[in-house]
Enzyme design. Structure first.
Site, PDB file in Angstrom:
ATOM      1  N   SER A 240      -0.009   4.232   2.908  1.00 42.50           N
ATOM      2  CA  SER A 240      -0.858   5.420   2.941  1.00 42.50           C
ATOM      3  C   SER A 240      -0.165   6.595   2.245  1.00 42.50           C
ATOM      4  CB  SER A 240      -1.226   5.751   4.389  1.00 42.50           C
ATOM      5  OG  SER A 240      -2.280   6.678   4.452  1.00 42.50           O
ATOM      6  N   ASP A 313     -11.322  -0.369   2.507  1.00 39.70           N
ATOM      7  CA  ASP A 313     -10.639   0.792   3.091  1.00 39.70           C
ATOM      8  C   ASP A 313     -11.655   1.918   3.306  1.00 39.70           C
ATOM      9  OD1 ASP A 313      -8.997   2.945   3.769  1.00 39.70           O
ATOM     10  OD2 ASP A 313      -7.396   2.307   2.433  1.00 39.70           O
ATOM     11  N   HIS A 347      -7.974   0.176   6.180  1.00 35.66           N
ATOM     12  CA  HIS A 347      -6.767   0.922   5.828  1.00 35.66           C
ATOM     13  C   HIS A 347      -5.496   0.219   6.303  1.00 35.66           C
ATOM     14  CE1 HIS A 347      -4.637   4.358   4.368  1.00 35.66           C
ATOM     15  NE2 HIS A 347      -4.141   4.670   5.559  1.00 35.66           N
TER      16      HIS A 347
END
Length: 372
Positions: A240, A313, A347
């Site tokens: 991330s 995602d 994610h």
């Protein structure tokens, strides 16, 4: 359980007495304690202080005030956390409640320590260093190093320099951890501190890139100073915002042989109304957004990069498009990049097949571009 302004837990008030659990921090480690306050006499009495130096004890709750039974959790770097009743009125007698086994036997005996070091501007940093089982710290074989990190923003240096890492915490890697690679002959600096500081009227991201590079230099210098690594064989990785960090470090420094970036964002104009702790929008500070975007600087990226992203995602700051477009830019400019899209993942990744494939991709990539 209510936490007061000193970070202590007010457990209960009974018979006009208050009981608090605190966490004493010294140079030797963390030693939690229990204090009793008598509201009639205003007298404080220390009922118990943990004296464990090679283990970590957490005081969970006082179960029986009269008998002195306290629920505690005890762990070490290679002992899985288990629960006990500690009787603080009977020579601190321990009675086991659970007997959970270590599920990570392959890394049970790896060397683990928290190292502390300073950035060139004096900011205190730290990270958890892992070395392979049996590594000879006298002969000091030069190992390849993996660094895993995630940047954090602060408004002052003192807050940025606070260290809450405990070397006696159980080593509990998740599916994406670099710690597994310590079994394959790598040194690993996990959870390396990467503070981004902006004091006064200066915002942290105004100097994001130079601070990012300074953090990385300090981490590599610290492990190199210990004599354990070949500093020409260092990889950086993150998930991330850590992926965003990774791409920027490979773009703006020559510190790394390769990098792994998972589920990241690389074009900040696609998050124009802020990201992380950045509250200014793109039109307020276009230079900050453009300067921080690896996509806008793709022509500078000449270091091997493994990009990984979930196909689905749904995190608004890291749509899959971010990796796809960044990869296309890198390949169009001749950059050494590889893109892996994991089917049906968001994610974070959950499917066993995808996680095993992720581990294989990372291992192949590191063997090719770092170890060999």
């Amino acid at each position: 359980m209510k936490k007061n302004e000193f970070g202590r837990y007010v457990i209960a008030i009974e018979n006009n007495k208050g009981y608090l659990i605190g966490d004493g921090h010294t140079k030797e480690g963390q030693f939690p304690f229990i204090d009793e306050y008598d509201f009639n006499t205003l007298k404080k009495t220390r009922l118990y202080t943990s004296n464990m130096k090679d283990k970590k004890e957490d005081l969970m709750s006082i179960e029986d005030f009269k008998k002195g039974d306290v629920l505690v959790m005890i762990q070490s770097k290679n002992e899985y956390p288990n629960y006990y009743f500690r009787n603080i009125k009977s020579k601190n007698k321990l009675t086991p409640i659970t007997t959970f086994k270590n599920p990570f036997e392959s890394i049970k005996n790896v060397h683990k320590e928290v190292i502390k070091y300073k950035r060139k501007d004096g900011v205190e940093l730290s990270g958890t260093l892992y070395l392979p089982v049996g590594y000879d710290k006298t002969k000091k074989e030069k190992l390849p190093l993996l660094i895993w990190a995630y940047p954090a923003e602060y408004k002052d240096k003192n807050s940025a320099g606070q260290n809450d890492k405990n070397p006696n915490e159980f080593t509990f890697p998740n599916y994406g951890s670099f710690v597994y690679w310590v079994t394959k002959g790598y040194a690993v600096l996990d959870d390396a501190a990467f503070p981004i500081i902006g004091e006064g009227t200066t915002e942290p991201n105004d100097t994001f890139i130079p601070q990012l590079v300074a953090n990385a230099e300090a981490a590599i210098d610290a492990v190199d100073k210990l004599g354990y690594i070949n500093r020409k064989k260092v990889a950086i990785g993150g998930h991330s915002y850590g992926a965003f960090m990774t791409a920027n470090l490979l773009t703006h420094s020559n510190l790394f042989a390769c990098g792994i970036a998972r589920s990241g964002a690389y074009n900040r104009t696609l998050t124009p109304f802020g990201f992380q702790s950045e509250q200014r929008n793109y039109w307020d500070v276009p230079g900050v957004y453009n300067g921080m975007s690896p996509f806008m600087n793709a022509e500078k990226m000449k270091t091997p990069l493994l990009l990984v992203h979930g196909e689905a995602d749904n995190n608004p700051g890291t749509f899959t498009l971010q990796s796809e477009r960044y990869f296309q830019a890198l390949k169009g400019l001749g950059g050494p990049a590889r893109l892996v899209i994991l089917p049906k993942e968001s994610h974070g990744y959950v499917a066993k097949e995808n996680i095993l494939h992720l581990l294989w991709e990372q291992d192949q990539f590191l063997e090719k571009y770092l170890k060999n």
